[in-house]
Design an enzyme around this catalytic site. Structure first.
Site, PDB file in Angstrom:
ATOM      1  CB  SER A 792      -0.930   0.012   1.214  1.00 19.62           C
ATOM      2  OG  SER A 792      -0.161   0.002   2.396  1.00 19.62           O
ATOM      3  CE  LYS A 835      -4.406   1.214   3.464  1.00 18.99           C
ATOM      4  NZ  LYS A 835      -3.896   0.839   2.135  1.00 18.99           N
TER       5      LYS A 835
END
Length: 901
Positions: A792, A835
């Site tokens: 990520s 997130k």
């Protein structure tokens, strides 16, 4: 009876059916009894220091009975035999009207129990009292009571003297019958052992008429008496009334023992003693004759005593008739009906003394207890879906996927039942022949309940969600804990050839709920033991959880197909890694992610905090928890996926305010009590902060980029700083910050892409020049003790390298996530919801996401979407243009430049 001055006494309501009499001992379970804990805490906090050995006294009051008035008088005759609802009350939810009018002053002797769930408060009865007025009910009962002490017995009263003599005689007869009945075959087990009965005989013989009151209470405690009879003894303030009531009880017990024990007299006309005939020899001779005839005793010689066979045979016959009736009422399946008839015929031919007799009888009793056709009517009315949706929303916040799936099941079940109802109506009013009617019956829609698997971190509400499902459906609920099960026989049962064989957990659950369509919770299915010498329990679950096979599930003990297709199985697991693929394929998996900060705030406000306020003896107005304080507890004291630790911390806050309120109440200065809790108070109540939030930088620096991670220490999203620095060297790359293999590969891909496009980015004047020729690069992620891995951070690493080499600072309010390829594509990643919530909490304004994650953004709460500017990028060039919109990169080949590799 002598009255003593009234006083205020803390009261403990006893459980239904429990009665404490003076001179006796009682154990009160303190599991889930917050009132008992509150009473003891209040007593110990006000204990007088000069008298540390003074006994601690409380009041023990039974609950009312549906057969008695609160003052102990019998209601109208026939009430006990009527179909009136039985009076049942939980002592924790009892009110003043549920308490009996009389109770017992008790001394607290201590607490007994080896494990927390078995802890009991031991109390000893001292004297009677009458409840005059209840002062308070919560957090525990307090009442004004009037003590009653037994007056001296009038030894000149001939009626009392005769009653006491009869009482002692009857008690001795009862205890003698108890000792004798233990020697008789197949006699009912007495409540008192023979050794205890002998000791009680000695104890009763030592009592004089002056002890008539205490002896009466003691005998009422040890004999087999109903709660109502003990309540009548408790309410009898006169010793004479008490003895009269106990005499009736003793006479009834003696008659019952004489009847059940079959105590008969052997007359001398059959076997004269003078003739020297040996009774034992006669019994042995008759038993040998019976054995040669196949185990059938002749009339008059049953049960080992001459003359007792006829009565024993009748008793055994009545029991078998009752068992046959239970089997007829059980609604057995055709296969079960055949087996039951065969086993019942065998049972009639067996001698009850044979070992196989009890095995066969136990098997038939198990068949009668299994719910073959009994079902619970589902709540499928006009507003079914509305009520179910409301029930699920009230019990759980979020969890939209599982709620949607359950509502779909309810809707399908409702439509199927409507179709079947129409078919039944057609069959009822049809005049067609039998073949057409049979064809219509075959069109009935069969209900195959889904098998759901809820997967998620601990504390996210998986187990409680299954209870809510059962409540919404109106079905029975049963929980089966599979954690640590290592024996296949625990699932499928033991075969009847083994000693102490029993059915498996599935069949035992059906017996417990009594219906064939309950909700079964298979808890912790990922922690079932693997294959061993006891078999494979997870393989035994394959037939249970297969919708195409479980309608003919066969338990080893029952050995008859049982239909489990109507059972709604809901399994829970924390991870899918330990579940065998074949078993996982049979279940419909639903993922439950950890709760976000916003969801935790809602759950704490509407569920956890009110629960803790009530549990700690406070009221809603006694504590005020502002939103910023709640967020501080969630962010700085609890980092978890679920809400268990959050509930513990809220409980600590409530207990702290409970101490302040109790002190203010004792000092009669309630006006000085402040119900509000501030952020500064948390340091005193909960200690120092356990976790620190990453906050976005305020100053921009080249080589520093804000990334995003989905799961930090407690399973929640947060930001991650990526720092890149260059020093003179020879092209070496150094990585620090406890990076995993995936993150290391992301750095290598990002560096390769930047080196390949250095000329396009304006980092070199010559396309063939290596930007790493005379420098070393150091990539570091702070918080080095925390492991970091996952695909990520490729985009963040690339932007950080470009920022360093170009000398351009990345705006601190921008954060990004996404993996990159050598062609410059930004690929999708997971954990978008966590997130984004972490970015909003850290003060980020703009977030760069991969274009492939557009669909995941729709599941993010609206509050988060409104607070962030979400930008989707498909390539690195597009991302660079969003970070530096005014940059003028040399080499005008646009943002679609592909790698030359």
């Amino acid at each position: 009876m002598v009255k003593v001055k009234s006083r205020v006494l803390p009261i403990i309501p006893l459980s239904q059916g429990a009665v404490l009499l003076p001179g006796t001992t009682l154990r009160i379970s303190i599991l889930n009894r917050s009132d008992v804990a509150a009473i003891l805490a209040n007593i110990y906090s006000h204990a007088v220091k000069p008298k540390p050995d003074a006994p601690i006294t409380i009041g023990c009051v039974p609950l009312n009975s549906s057969y008695l008035s609160p003052d102990g008088k019998l209601l109208l005759d026939g009430t006990k035999g009527s179909k009136a609802a039985k009076y049942e009350t939980d002592p924790m939810s009892a009110t003043a009207k549920d308490l009996f009018q009389y109770g017992t002053v008790a001394k607290v002797s201590g607490v007994q129990g080896r494990r927390p769930g078995e802890m009991s408060l031991v109390v000893e009865g001292i004297s009677r009292f009458q409840v005059d007025k209840v002062i308070q009910e919560r957090p525990y009962f307090e009442a004004e009571v009037v003590h009653h002490e037994d007056a001296d017995v009038d030894i000149t009263n001939t009626e009392i003297v005769q009653l006491f003599a009869d009482l002692k005689q009857l008690s001795r007869e009862l205890l003698a019958l108890v000792r004798l009945s233990s020697l008789l075959p197949r006699a009912s087990t007495p409540a008192i052992s023979p050794i205890t009965a002998r000791r009680l005989e000695v104890y009763i013989a030592q009592k004089n008429i002056e002890d008539a009151g205490s002896l009466t209470d003691f005998l009422a405690h040890i004999i087999d008496a109903s709660p109502e009879e003990k309540l009548r003894i408790l309410s009898a303030l006169s010793v004479q009334d008490r003895m009269e009531r106990l005499t009736e009880m003793l006479q009834r017990e003696i008659r019952a023992l004489q009847k059940n024990g079959r105590i008969l007299t052997v007359t001398t006309t059959t076997t004269p003693a003078s003739s020297g005939f040996d009774i034992e020899r006669l019994l042995k001779l008759r038993a040998d004759q019976a054995a040669r005839r196949g185990g059938v005793l002749p009339p008059g010689f049953g049960g080992g005593f001459p003359g007792g066979g006829s009565q024993g045979g009748e008793e055994e016959g009545n029991e078998l008739d009752e068992l046959k009736k239970r089997l007829d009422d059980a609604g057995l399946s055709p296969d079960a009906q055949k087996v039951a008839q065969r086993e019942l015929a065998r049972l009639h031919k067996m001698n009850p003394a044979q070992a196989e007799y009890q095995v066969c009888r136990t098997y038939l009793e198990n068949l009668a207890e299994i719910p073959w056709t009994q079902t619970t009517n589902d709540h499928l009315g006009a507003d079914t879906l509305k009520r179910a949706r409301q029930q699920l929303d009230d019990d759980h916040y979020g969890l939209e996927k599982i709620k949607k799936r359950l509502l779909e099941y309810l809707a399908v079940l409702k439509l199927k039942q409507a179709v079947n109802a129409d078919l039944e109506s057609q069959i009822k009013h049809s005049t067609d022949d039998k073949s057409q009617l049979q064809a219509t019956r075959t069109k009935r829609m069969i209900d195959k309940s889904p098998i759901l698997l809820l997967v998620g971190p601990p504390g996210t509400g998986k187990t409680s969600l299954a209870k809510s499902v059962a409540t919404a459906l109106g079905r029975k609920f049963h929980r089966i804990s599979l954690g640590g099960v290592r024996d296949e026989a625990e699932i499928r049962g033991h075969r009847r050839t083994y000693v102490a064989a029993m059915p498996g957990l599935i069949v035992q659950g059906l017996k417990k709920v009594g219906v064939c369509n309950p909700v079964f919770l298979l808890d912790e299915i990922d922690k079932v033991g693997g294959s061993n010498f006891h078999g494979d329990p997870s393989a035994a679950m394959l037939e249970v959880l297969d919708p195409e096979q479980n309608h003919t599930f066969t338990d080893h003990y029952v050995n008859i197909p049982i239909d489990l297709s109507k059972v709604l199985f809901i399994a829970t697991a924390n991870s899918l890694d330990t579940i065998p693929p074949a078993l996982l394929d049979r279940m419909e998996t639903i993922q439950l992610s950890g709760y976000t900060t916003l969801e935790k705030r809602h759950i704490a406000t509407h569920h956890l905090l009110p629960k803790q306020i009530t549990s700690n003896g406070l009221k809603q107005e006694h504590i005020v928890l502002p939103e910023d304080v709640l967020d501080k507890i969630i962010g700085s004291y609890t980092r978890e996926s679920g809400v268990r630790n959050l509930e513990r911390e809220l409980g600590a806050v409530c207990r702290s305010k409970a101490v302040e309120y109790a002190d203010a109440k004792d000092s009669e200065s309630l006006k000085s009590y402040n119900p509000s809790v501030s952020v500064a108070d948390l340091d005193t109540i909960l200690g120092i902060e356990r976790f620190d939030d990453e906050i976005a930088e305020q100053v921009a620096r080249p080589g520093v980029v804000t990334g995003l991670v989905a799961y930090s220490t407690g399973g929640t999203g947060s930001i991650l700083f990526i720092e890149v620095a260059d020093v003179p060297g020879g092209g070496r790359v150094q990585l620090t910050g406890k990076l995993g293999d995936v993150l290391k590969e992301s750095v290598e891909v990002a560096l390769t892409w930047v080196k390949a496009h250095a000329f396009d980015l304006g980092l070199t004047a010559d396309p063939s020049e290596d930007i790493m020729k005379r420098r070393d690069v150091h990539v570091h992620c702070p918080s080095g003790a925390i492991p970091k891995d996952g695909p990520s951070a490729g985009l963040a690493h690339t932007v950080a390298l470009v920022s360093l080499f170009a000398g351009k600072a990345v705006p601190p309010h921008i954060a990004m996530t996404g993996e990159v390829s050598l062609r410059g594509k930004v690929t999708p990643v997971g954990g978008i919801k966590e997130k984004l919530i972490g970015a909003l909490r850290a003060g980020v304004k703009t977030v760069l996401l991969p274009a492939g994650n557009r669909k995941e953004v729709r599941e993010v709460p609206q509050e988060v979407r409104d607070g962030l500017e979400i930008v989707h990028v498909g390539s690195i060039w597009e991302g660079l243009g969003k970070v530096w919109p005014d940059a003028d990169w040399p080499g005008e080949r646009g943002w679609e430049v592909e790698s030359r590799l």
